[in-house]
Design a protein around this motif. Structure first.
Motif, PDB file in Angstrom:
ATOM      1  N   ARG A 165       0.818  -1.195   0.000  1.00  0.00           N
ATOM      2  CA  ARG A 165       0.000   0.000   0.000  1.00  0.00           C
ATOM      3  C   ARG A 165       0.860   1.257   0.000  1.00  0.00           C
ATOM      4  NH1 ARG A 165      -5.492   0.150   3.427  1.00  0.00           N
ATOM      5  NH2 ARG A 165      -6.175   2.204   2.710  1.00  0.00           N
ATOM      6  N   ALA A 194       2.261   1.696  -3.371  1.00  0.00           N
ATOM      7  CA  ALA A 194       1.251   2.197  -4.305  1.00  0.00           C
ATOM      8  C   ALA A 194       1.056   3.692  -4.122  1.00  0.00           C
ATOM      9  CB  ALA A 194      -0.070   1.454  -4.105  1.00  0.00           C
ATOM     10  N   ALA A 195       1.088   4.137  -2.869  1.00  0.00           N
ATOM     11  CA  ALA A 195       0.907   5.565  -2.609  1.00  0.00           C
ATOM     12  C   ALA A 195       2.006   6.360  -3.305  1.00  0.00           C
ATOM     13  CB  ALA A 195       0.915   5.842  -1.109  1.00  0.00           C
ATOM     14  N   ALA A 247       3.891   5.383  -5.862  1.00  0.00           N
ATOM     15  CA  ALA A 247       3.817   5.239  -7.317  1.00  0.00           C
ATOM     16  C   ALA A 247       2.673   6.058  -7.899  1.00  0.00           C
ATOM     17  CB  ALA A 247       3.663   3.770  -7.688  1.00  0.00           C
ATOM     18  N   ALA A 248       1.563   6.089  -7.179  1.00  0.00           N
ATOM     19  CA  ALA A 248       0.419   6.852  -7.689  1.00  0.00           C
ATOM     20  C   ALA A 248       0.751   8.332  -7.744  1.00  0.00           C
ATOM     21  CB  ALA A 248      -0.805   6.608  -6.807  1.00  0.00           C
ATOM     22  N   ALA A 249       1.559   8.790  -6.775  1.00  0.00           N
ATOM     23  CA  ALA A 249       1.849  10.215  -6.701  1.00  0.00           C
ATOM     24  C   ALA A 249       2.935  10.641  -7.688  1.00  0.00           C
ATOM     25  CB  ALA A 249       2.263  10.594  -5.274  1.00  0.00           C
ATOM     26  N   ASP A 250       3.714   9.705  -8.154  1.00  0.00           N
ATOM     27  CA  ASP A 250       4.879  10.078  -8.961  1.00  0.00           C
ATOM     28  C   ASP A 250       5.032   9.159 -10.175  1.00  0.00           C
ATOM     29  OD1 ASP A 250       7.366  10.463 -10.060  1.00  0.00           O
ATOM     30  OD2 ASP A 250       8.395  10.664  -8.157  1.00  0.00           O
ATOM     31  N   ALA A 251       4.776   9.727 -11.344  1.00  0.00           N
ATOM     32  CA  ALA A 251       4.749   8.914 -12.558  1.00  0.00           C
ATOM     33  C   ALA A 251       6.099   8.276 -12.872  1.00  0.00           C
ATOM     34  CB  ALA A 251       4.292   9.769 -13.740  1.00  0.00           C
ATOM     35  N   ALA A 256       6.479   5.410 -10.754  1.00  0.00           N
ATOM     36  CA  ALA A 256       5.582   4.343 -11.192  1.00  0.00           C
ATOM     37  C   ALA A 256       6.226   3.539 -12.318  1.00  0.00           C
ATOM     38  CB  ALA A 256       4.245   4.932 -11.649  1.00  0.00           C
TER      39      ALA A 256
END
Lengths: 211, 211, 211, 211
Positions: free
Chosen positions: B108, B111-112, B114-118, B121
């Motif tokens: 989790r 994911a936080a 990765a979601a915030a930073d392309a 990701a």
DNA sequence: CGGTAAGCGAGACGGTACGTCTTGTCTTATT
DNA sequence: AATAAGACAAGACGTACCGTCTCGCTTACCG
């Protein structure tokens, strides 16, 4: 009989500000990605004070939720053609259309918040996601009623479908385009056809060829 | 003549510190969730300076990635029983077992980030996710070879399966337990069975690499 | 028509915070010496965030300068008794009284910053030191006018007098007490008397005995 | 009887490294000012490891002290011409010559350390400063013996003279050139002349040790 | 002449302060 | 009463420098 809406005293909430804020949120997400969506940036871009932001939304996540409600998937109709395959295709194609790049970035920003904060994740799940899950659930429910799927399969399918959507968005696996929509729709629909052929519940329902 | 491995000059990297850092990362995630995974908290808990942290990992996400490699799903075997249904069941059950609550929280947290930073990701996708996708791809590839799935379906299935995993983790939809594993495995396997019965197109078609 | 002073918009600067910061700076210097004067210590002691500190002062030295302006030597009167000896005595005794231990430590902290950073030293010299040098210069200027000193001697005397002050503070040579004040004042005054007796410039001005 | 210097076992200390370190210290001070004098910078510039630095000097201040002993004022002779005026002129001119810009910057770096740390200031005062103060004290002591100054005036003069030197260096008041040397020397000498003419008490009074 | 002990270069390490950034709250005057 | 402006507290971030430690290599003595 005229319904008299009781007007609140004092200066009324500025609808202009509300729109400017949601527009700014979308624009920032689109232009700078999730990291660009900062409360002060939203405020300054919207020509609004942070005070106003926090008066109407308690956190960044709430702003994102409303921005998504405004620009995102809220207008996706739940088709009922009598065929799971075409229902799904239509629904997912509409979903893919709604998830244009700016909206995708809003989703991504929302996912970042939710992943980092379990309490917020609960809220997102129970409000934002729940509505979409319910829509898809109704669509699949008709297939269940026709005996093409079991209830358990329908429930699993919701996770699979929306899971693949978020997965692709969050990790940049690939775009949410028509190819994605058709691939997923066909996959689930084939399964349903198979189940139906296997004689689940309602054999009188003829399976339809996928495309 | 034996090739002599040239020992690097200077004080060698402390394995103790490395382990302490990864342990602390896991512990913090487990005890306090994604928000508890802070660089200074990791450092202080590991009895390590922040400089040491940043010397070896450029960001929190990299620490998470290594902690996951250490404690996470890296040991999941790819079964080959000849049956997609049982292969998938075994694989997903093992996956579910590996995703115990502490690991889930690491996922989790990752994911936080990765979601915030392309950019991040991209890294996560191409290293961490890619290995798991390749494993599952091989498993499904055998079904493709047997004509139970098309290559396209196999590719879609990877997204559906891992998507549902992350979706459930990130938004707290539900646990990654045996029920989840079996539900997903059965669903995909039914589809394969159906496709096989329907005599799906071209089994000789080589499975496309699953991203 | 009265000129209305336009109040700045937004929340006004907190005078409470400003005072708390300067108080904390003084207290830390007094209790812990120059090394105790850290930005985060000031902030935490003042019950203020570091951001507020850096909003109003760009560096520790600027905080020290303002703290000194607040608590330091700013109220030292420039006496004019007609006698260099008594003027100097009074001025340096007042200077010594103003340089109580807490203030001495602030001075020391400021010297540490200025010694380490030439740009900052320029600022300190042109603002803080310049005012004191000007005061002493006026005092000595009267002796020059009376023919007790040449202008060049007056200029050198400023360096000698303030030099000895800082020298004693920085290296802990000795306290800035009445003995120091009198010793320095008498020394410079004897010189002036000597110059006058030697018939410098204005012989009509009668030399006065040093007390 | 031959004094046999007991040679230590093991590899002897590298004189090359010692010189390289002191050279690097001077060069860094000259080129980058006090802030550039960092232990790692010295080490890397000297082509030496930090280990070697700290083996021979316990802190940056000790390195500075030795660098100053090497390049600074250590060779200033204490003249004895029978006249305070010419003794002082010669001594201060030599001091000014020794304080070339690179050395000034070393002094400044040392002052920064001493101002920030009282314990260190004690060391600097009792070793580095004490020697110079003793030299100047001896010079002035002869004037005391001749009855040109009282012992107290001589002590004050030491503070005034060296005070002005450090004051000018630390705050960038002005250069330590011949003008400075002559101005200060003349000022103190005039005073002595005046005292002698006035028939100041008498030479049997032993000069107090100048701290 | 080979053993050995200290010096040394390299560079990782713990500690600590710095200055920046973002969130969400608060305080003004204005609308 | 809502708003724009903007100051504020809290607290994480990533960097910089200090002085310490741990390797393997080098150097010169001493047996």
């Amino acid at each position: 009989m005229i319904e008299q809406v009781r007007r609140a005293r004092g200066r009324p909430r500025s609808e202009t500000a509300r729109r400017a804020i949601l527009d700014a949120t979308l624009a920032l997400a689109a232009e700078q990605g999730p990291k660009g969506v900062r409360m002060d940036a939203i405020a300054s871009r919207a020509g609004v004070s942070k005070e106003t932001l926090y008066r109407w939304w308690r956190s960044k996540a709430e702003v994102l939720l409303e921005a998504l409600a405004q620009y995102g998937e809220q207008t996706i109709p739940v088709p009922d053609t009598g065929s799971l395959a075409s229902d799904l295709r239509a629904f997912l194609r509409a979903t893919a259309r709604a998830a244009d790049p700016p909206t995708e970035r809003l989703l991504r920003a929302l996912a970042a918040e939710a992943a980092a904060d379990a309490d917020l994740a609960d809220v997102v799940r129970d409000t934002f996601l729940a509505r979409r899950r319910a829509d898809l659930g109704r669509l699949l429910g008709r297939a269940v009623a026709r005996g093409e799927l079991t209830a358990g399969q329908a429930a699993t399918a919701v996770d699979l479908i929306y899971g693949s959507l978020w997965y692709r968005v969050i990790f940049g696996i690939g775009p949410l385009d028509e190819r994605w929509a058709d691939g997923v729709a066909d996959m689930i629909a084939s399964l349903a056809r198979a189940s139906a052929e296997a004689g689940v519940d309602h054999p009188e329902e003829a399976p339809r060829p996928v495309q």
